[in-house]
Every structure is written in C-alpha cells, then in structure tokens.
Design a protein around this motif. Structure first.
Motif, short mmCIF file in Angstrom:
data_model
loop_
_atom_site.label_atom_id
_atom_site.label_comp_id
_atom_site.label_asym_id
_atom_site.label_seq_id
_atom_site.Cartn_x
_atom_site.Cartn_y
_atom_site.Cartn_z
N VAL A 85 3.94 -24.74 22.38
CA VAL A 85 4.04 -25.82 21.41
C VAL A 85 5.01 -25.39 20.32
O VAL A 85 4.84 -24.35 19.71
N ASP A 86 6.06 -26.20 20.07
CA ASP A 86 7.06 -25.81 19.10
C ASP A 86 7.80 -27.04 18.62
O ASP A 86 8.17 -27.89 19.42
N THR A 87 8.03 -27.11 17.30
CA THR A 87 8.74 -28.25 16.74
C THR A 87 10.23 -28.17 17.03
O THR A 87 10.98 -29.08 16.69
N GLN A 88 10.68 -27.07 17.64
CA GLN A 88 12.09 -26.91 17.99
C GLN A 88 12.48 -27.83 19.14
O GLN A 88 13.65 -28.08 19.37
N ILE A 89 11.49 -28.33 19.86
CA ILE A 89 11.74 -29.13 21.06
C ILE A 89 11.55 -30.61 20.78
O ILE A 89 10.57 -31.02 20.16
N ILE A 90 12.52 -31.40 21.22
CA ILE A 90 12.42 -32.85 21.09
C ILE A 90 11.95 -33.42 22.42
O ILE A 90 12.60 -33.25 23.44
N LEU A 137 27.76 -35.41 26.18
CA LEU A 137 27.60 -34.32 27.13
C LEU A 137 26.88 -33.16 26.45
O LEU A 137 27.17 -32.83 25.31
N ALA A 138 25.96 -32.56 27.18
CA ALA A 138 25.16 -31.47 26.61
C ALA A 138 24.96 -30.37 27.63
O ALA A 138 25.32 -30.50 28.80
N ASN A 139 24.37 -29.27 27.20
CA ASN A 139 24.26 -28.02 27.96
C ASN A 139 23.01 -28.01 28.85
O ASN A 139 21.90 -28.23 28.38
N HIS A 140 23.21 -27.71 30.14
CA HIS A 140 22.10 -27.62 31.09
C HIS A 140 22.13 -26.29 31.84
O HIS A 140 21.78 -26.24 33.01
N PHE A 196 20.43 -28.56 24.35
CA PHE A 196 20.21 -27.83 25.60
C PHE A 196 18.97 -28.36 26.29
O PHE A 196 17.97 -28.67 25.63
N ARG A 197 19.03 -28.44 27.61
CA ARG A 197 17.84 -28.79 28.40
C ARG A 197 17.60 -27.69 29.41
O ARG A 197 18.48 -27.29 30.17
N PHE A 198 16.36 -27.19 29.43
CA PHE A 198 15.99 -26.14 30.38
C PHE A 198 15.99 -26.69 31.81
O PHE A 198 15.46 -27.79 32.06
N ILE A 238 16.18 -30.31 24.19
CA ILE A 238 15.84 -31.71 24.47
C ILE A 238 15.02 -31.77 25.76
O ILE A 238 15.50 -31.41 26.82
N HIS A 239 13.80 -32.21 25.63
CA HIS A 239 12.90 -32.33 26.78
C HIS A 239 12.79 -33.82 27.13
O HIS A 239 13.78 -34.55 27.06
N TRP A 240 11.63 -34.28 27.48
CA TRP A 240 11.44 -35.68 27.87
C TRP A 240 9.96 -36.01 27.85
O TRP A 240 9.09 -35.14 27.75
N ASP A 241 9.66 -37.28 27.94
CA ASP A 241 8.27 -37.71 28.11
C ASP A 241 8.11 -38.67 29.29
O ASP A 241 7.01 -39.08 29.60
N VAL A 242 9.24 -39.00 29.95
CA VAL A 242 9.18 -39.83 31.16
C VAL A 242 10.03 -39.16 32.24
O VAL A 242 11.23 -38.97 32.06
#
Length: 255
Positions: A70-75, A152-155, A198-200, A221-225
């Motif tokens: 759990v971290d506020t660094q992640i959206i 465009l972003a980092n993957h 960045f997305r893991f 940047i994560h996701w919820d869907v």
C-alpha cells in the motif's frame, strides 16, 4: 499492440464497440488521459496529480507472490466524483516475443487499426511502451509521439517480472530493474517524450520496487479495471467486463 496476432480482430472490435457503448450509456464520460505541458498525465478538467488516490490492494487477476503493498506513490484511479475515465494500452515485448517476431512465428506486435480507431473517434489514450517495442517500431513511435491524442509512458525495457511469479514473465533483479527503467526513459527522451510515468509489467511489484521508482523520480500508474484481453478471444466478454466494471475515475488497462 497485441501479444498475439490472432487476437487483433477482437482487440479492435472491443475498442470500437466500447466507444459506441460508452457513448450511448453515458455521453458525459470522457475516455481520455490528457497530455499536460508534455510532462503530466491528468484528466480532462481534473488533474490526476491533484486527485490521485491511495492504492487499493492488488486485484485478484494479478499473480503475485509478494504481499500487497500500500503506497500513495501509486495511482490506481482518478477522482470518483467526476464522470471521466482513462483508457490505457500496454505495448509489451519480451526478448522471447522479439525472437518470435524475427523468426516469423508472430507477424506483428503492432495493430495500426487500434490507433486508427482512436484517431477517428478523437479518443485520447496513454500508451505504455516497452523499450524493445520502441526499438522494433521506431517510425510508429515517432508517429505516436507527434500526435497530441496520445501520451507515451514507460513500461520497462524487456517486460520482465519485477516481483514474484508474474504471469510467467522472466525474472529480474533490482539492479537490472533500474536499467530496465532508465533505458526506456532514454529511448522515450530521444523521441522528445518527457514523462515520469511508469507501469510495472503485469502490475507486479514489491516494496523495493517502489523504493526504486521513488529514487528514479517515477510515478507508478496502475489501474482499477482489467480488460482481460491479453489472451481472450471472446470479444463480447471483454466488452462486457470493461463496461460493467468501469466507474467514474477508472483507469482501464488493455493491450
């Protein structure tokens, strides 16, 4: 930006139908991520940086051996009180996928029809590109980089597992992970792209990975869907999943 050529028709049809259904169901929803000042990823009329939320536990679809972090660094999503969602696509490429491409076992890892749909519908999206993908498709990357519809972003560079058993992806270590991020940052910069997003790969990570992202000044940047479109040939099931699980502020991940 598909992992298997045989699924291209499903991907493009999902995108087409999703746009139509979203328009019918809720015209007020804007499927977009805004390109702000060439640096920030945000929302139409509401900055994601200003409205980012604390991360929820990893979704059930993820295959991760580590405990949830759990971290506020992640959206994981934007503001829930605004009828806006974000459409994102991951352009994956592992070393094995590159070998399959060069051997002819895979015809292509880029489906231009998807980009055509986004352009024809004036739909903004964020594209998370792996470094190997950028190197394989330099002209496409240049074209996307010059289009204000897309951010465009980092993957990562070669799409490895940053933590645990992650969908069978090849394992990495912390030193290699830093190189994975830095190499792709350099590639993006060479196309005039300034991003700290960045997305893991696979959405798999641990505490050390988050510390690395902080040290590199990257925002995760994560996701919820999850569209579950990676290896799914059932077009309607993908459409239904996205439509039914999306709520205000959702970040939708597709491939």
């Amino acid at each position: 930006m598909n992992q298997e050529l045989g699924i291209k028709n499903q991907r493009t049809e999902v995108a087409r139908q999703a746009f139509v259904q979203f328009s019918i169901i809720q015209k007020a929803i804007c499927i977009s991520l805004v390109f702000l000042s060439g640096f920030f990823l945000g929302w139409v009329s509401c900055s994601l940086m200003k409205n980012e939320k604390k991360i929820s536990p990893p979704m059930k679809e993820k295959i991760v051996t580590q405990s949830p972090v759990v971290d506020t660094q992640i959206i994981t999503h934007g503001a829930r009180d605004k009828k806006e969602v974000a459409l994102t696509f991951d352009a994956d490429m592992t070393v094995r996928m590159r070998e399959q491409l060069h051997s002819g076992r895979i015809a292509s890892l880029y489906d231009e029809r998807l980009i055509e749909i986004l352009r024809n519908t004036h739909t903004k999206a964020t594209l998370f590109l792996s470094g190997l993908w950028i190197e394989q498709y330099p002209d496409v990357t240049k074209d996307l980089a010059g289009d204000t519809l897309f951010e465009l972003a980092n993957h990562s560079y070669s799409h490895p597992a940053f933590a645990g058993y992650c969908y069978g992806l090849p394992h990495s270590n912390l030193l290699a992970e830093e190189d994975e991020v830095v190499k792709t940052q350099e590639l993006l910069t060479s196309y005039g792209i300034k991003t700290r997003y960045f997305r893991f790969p696979g959405g798999c990570y641990n505490k050390q990975d988050l510390e690395l992202m902080q040290r590199l000044h990257m925002k995760v940047i994560h996701w919820d869907v999850v569209a579950n479109d990676g290896f799914n040939k059932n077009t309607q099931s993908i459409i239904d999943r996205v439509i039914h699980k999306t709520q205000p502020g959702s970040i939708i991940v597709m491939h």
